[in-house]
Design a protein around this motif. Structure first.
Motif, short mmCIF file in Angstrom:
data_model
loop_
_atom_site.label_atom_id
_atom_site.label_comp_id
_atom_site.label_asym_id
_atom_site.label_seq_id
_atom_site.Cartn_x
_atom_site.Cartn_y
_atom_site.Cartn_z
N THR A 167 0.83 -1.21 0.00
CA THR A 167 0.00 0.00 0.00
C THR A 167 0.86 1.25 0.00
N HIS A 168 2.17 1.09 0.22
CA HIS A 168 3.11 2.20 0.14
C HIS A 168 4.52 1.65 -0.09
N THR A 169 5.43 2.53 -0.51
CA THR A 169 6.80 2.07 -0.75
C THR A 169 7.61 2.05 0.55
N SER A 170 6.96 2.34 1.69
CA SER A 170 7.68 2.28 2.97
C SER A 170 8.19 0.87 3.27
N THR A 171 7.61 -0.14 2.59
CA THR A 171 8.12 -1.51 2.73
C THR A 171 9.62 -1.56 2.40
N VAL A 172 10.06 -0.71 1.49
CA VAL A 172 11.46 -0.75 1.05
C VAL A 172 12.39 -0.20 2.15
N GLN A 173 11.84 0.67 3.02
CA GLN A 173 12.64 1.09 4.20
C GLN A 173 13.10 -0.15 4.95
N ILE A 174 12.13 -1.03 5.23
CA ILE A 174 12.42 -2.23 6.02
C ILE A 174 13.39 -3.15 5.26
N TYR A 193 -0.35 0.40 -4.18
CA TYR A 193 -1.71 -0.01 -4.56
C TYR A 193 -2.69 0.24 -3.42
N ARG A 194 -3.84 0.80 -3.75
CA ARG A 194 -4.89 0.96 -2.74
C ARG A 194 -6.24 0.70 -3.37
N ARG A 195 -7.15 0.19 -2.52
CA ARG A 195 -8.48 -0.14 -3.05
C ARG A 195 -9.34 1.10 -3.12
N THR A 207 2.17 5.80 -8.16
CA THR A 207 3.62 5.72 -8.02
C THR A 207 4.08 6.54 -6.82
N GLN A 208 4.94 5.95 -6.01
CA GLN A 208 5.46 6.68 -4.85
C GLN A 208 6.97 6.73 -4.91
N MET A 209 7.51 7.65 -4.11
CA MET A 209 8.97 7.70 -3.92
C MET A 209 9.20 7.73 -2.42
N PHE A 247 0.22 12.35 11.86
CA PHE A 247 0.54 11.06 12.50
C PHE A 247 0.79 9.98 11.46
N PHE A 248 1.91 9.30 11.59
CA PHE A 248 2.16 8.04 10.88
C PHE A 248 2.65 7.06 11.92
N PRO A 249 2.23 5.79 11.86
CA PRO A 249 2.63 4.83 12.90
C PRO A 249 4.15 4.63 12.94
N PHE A 250 4.83 4.80 11.81
CA PHE A 250 6.24 4.42 11.71
C PHE A 250 7.20 5.59 11.83
N THR A 251 6.69 6.79 12.10
CA THR A 251 7.57 7.93 12.35
C THR A 251 7.10 8.68 13.59
N GLU A 252 8.05 9.27 14.31
CA GLU A 252 7.72 10.04 15.51
C GLU A 252 8.81 11.05 15.77
N ALA A 289 3.65 15.58 0.75
CA ALA A 289 4.44 14.44 1.24
C ALA A 289 4.15 14.17 2.71
N GLY A 290 4.42 12.93 3.11
CA GLY A 290 4.37 12.57 4.52
C GLY A 290 5.79 12.32 4.99
N CYS A 291 6.09 12.65 6.25
CA CYS A 291 7.47 12.47 6.68
C CYS A 291 7.58 12.36 8.19
N GLY A 292 8.76 12.09 8.67
CA GLY A 292 8.99 12.06 10.11
C GLY A 292 10.31 11.40 10.44
N MET A 293 10.57 11.34 11.76
CA MET A 293 11.78 10.65 12.23
C MET A 293 11.43 9.19 12.48
N PHE A 319 15.56 9.76 9.28
CA PHE A 319 14.29 10.36 8.83
C PHE A 319 13.80 9.63 7.58
N ALA A 320 12.50 9.73 7.37
CA ALA A 320 11.92 9.13 6.17
C ALA A 320 10.88 10.08 5.63
N PHE A 321 10.75 10.12 4.33
CA PHE A 321 9.56 10.76 3.77
C PHE A 321 9.15 10.07 2.48
N GLY A 322 7.88 10.30 2.15
CA GLY A 322 7.34 9.63 0.98
C GLY A 322 6.32 10.52 0.31
N1 PHE Z 1 4.05 5.82 3.51
C1 PHE Z 1 3.34 7.05 3.78
C2 PHE Z 1 2.11 7.10 2.88
O1 PHE Z 1 2.00 6.34 1.96
C3 PHE Z 1 4.19 8.26 3.54
C4 PHE Z 1 5.35 8.36 4.49
C5 PHE Z 1 6.59 7.85 4.14
C6 PHE Z 1 5.20 8.95 5.73
C7 PHE Z 1 7.65 7.97 4.99
C8 PHE Z 1 6.26 9.08 6.60
C9 PHE Z 1 7.48 8.58 6.20
O2 PHE Z 1 1.23 7.92 3.09
#
Ligand code: PHE
Length: 356
Positions: A167-174, A193-195, A207-209, A247-252, A289-293, A319-322
């Protein structure tokens, strides 16, 4: 013998002269130079001559062979040139030619390439992950609990075996942190991909980055500096960025990045007038964009998977952003319907080919 050679030589040169096409010339060549040709036969007869006579006759025969070959080759070339000229005579160089089709890169590919160039200058490498991934990489490792709405069946495409379309490219962080120890600086372009119902602003595949920077002493300042640098490179040096708490669960802490682009900059791009959207006329904040530490629990999930402490949250930060690329293409080109980017209408694609 001498006069015989002389006679034959004259006859052979005359034969070349009268040969009017390539076939006739070939006959002449065979008649004199072939295995049983005149020159060979006379050479054979040298054996019957006395020792004293041989050198002079031999020399005569050689001269004959040389001059015959020379005149023959000149005639061959002349006949070829004549044939070339004849075939060009019927050619009309003023006729229109047949245009060849040239392919071009899709606007999304052009934008991806530009973004990769910008981040390459900051030392980021490209990382990849699969489009079909498992729940652990898409949610659990990213601190997203089982009751999170993103995990619901109506939001995500699940395969019968329990895997899913990410559902997002954040999988590639992991995946990048599993494979590489810090420090780490990666970007990951790719499909998500999202429904979602498909409409003017939503596609079910887009497409995400993803951007991830991890190491010792990485701070929120690095995140802001990197994001601002990126958006100013893309949208011009006067672009403003605003970090709004989110708020994103994976950044704070987490933020959304709003960007205000100068209309004058967009107008200077090759935006065809027919695609001018309303944001060209006024400045407004666009949520891009979404982002955080990176949340310490993400590092802990990665450590557990790696069975080491490479990403010790006490020593390491990041840090991460997408962001979505379709939205950026829409701003840069002024199109107002996202579906244009997936319908592959050639009339649309041709307008933007090579124009980023
Ligand atoms: N993965 C988030 C989204 O799809 C964006 C994001 C990426 C947020 C990295 C924080 C850090 O909305």
């Amino acid at each position: 013998m001498k006069s015989l050679i002389q006679q034959q030589q004259d006859a052979s040169l005359a034969a070349i002269k009268t040969a009017s096409d390539a076939a006739a010339l070939k006959e002449v060549r065979l008649h004199y130079l072939g295995k049983s040709g005149a020159i060979s036969c006379l050479s054979e007869q040298m054996r019957t001559l006395s020792k004293e006579e041989r050198p002079a006759i031999g020399q005569l025969l050689n001269q004959w062979r040389n001059s015959f070959t020379e005149v023959l080759e000149a005639k061959e070339k002349m006949l070829l040139d004549q044939a070339d000229e004849a075939s060009f005579a019927s050619l009309d160089p003023s006729l229109p030619g047949t245009a060849s089709w040239q392919g071009a890169l899709h606007p999304l590919t052009l934008l991806t390439n530009r973004i990769v160039q910008i981040f390459r200058r900051l030392g980021f490498a490209i990382a990849e992950g699969p489009d079909i991934d498992d729940e652990w990489h898409c949610f659990d490792a990213l601190n997203t609990p089982p009751d999170h709405p993103a995990r619901q069946e109506q939001d995500t495409f699940y395969l019968p075996d329990g895997r899913l379309l990410r559902t997002h490219t954040s999988t590639v962080q992991i995946r990048a942190m599993e494979q590489t120890s810090p420090p780490l600086r990666i970007i990951a372009p790719g499909a998500a991909y999202r429904r979602d119902e498909i409409d003017a602003t939503h596609l079910s595949q887009f497409t995400q980055m993803e951007v991830l920077c991890v190491g010792e002493g990485i701070t929120l300042g690095d995140l802001k500096g990197t994001a601002e640098f990126f958006f100013r490179e893309l949208f011009g040096p006067e672009t403003e960025c605003r970090f709004r708490p989110h708020f994103f669960p994976f950044t704070e802490p987490s933020f959304e990045i709003d960007v205000r682009v100068k209309p004058a900059f967009l107008a200077s791009k090759c935006t065809p007038a027919s695609f001018k959207a309303e944001f060209l006329k006024e400045e407004k904040w666009l949520e891009l964009a979404g982002c955080g530490m990176v949340d310490p629990s993400v590092f802990e999930a990665v450590n557990q998977q790696r069975s080491d402490q490479a990403y010790d949250p006490e020593k390491i930060s990041g840090f991460a952003f997408g962001f979505g690329l379709e939205r950026l293409v829409m701003i840069l080109t002024g199109i107002s319907d996202i579906r244009m980017l997936s319908e592959n209408d050639l009339r649309f694609l041709k307008r933007f080919a090579g124009e980023f």
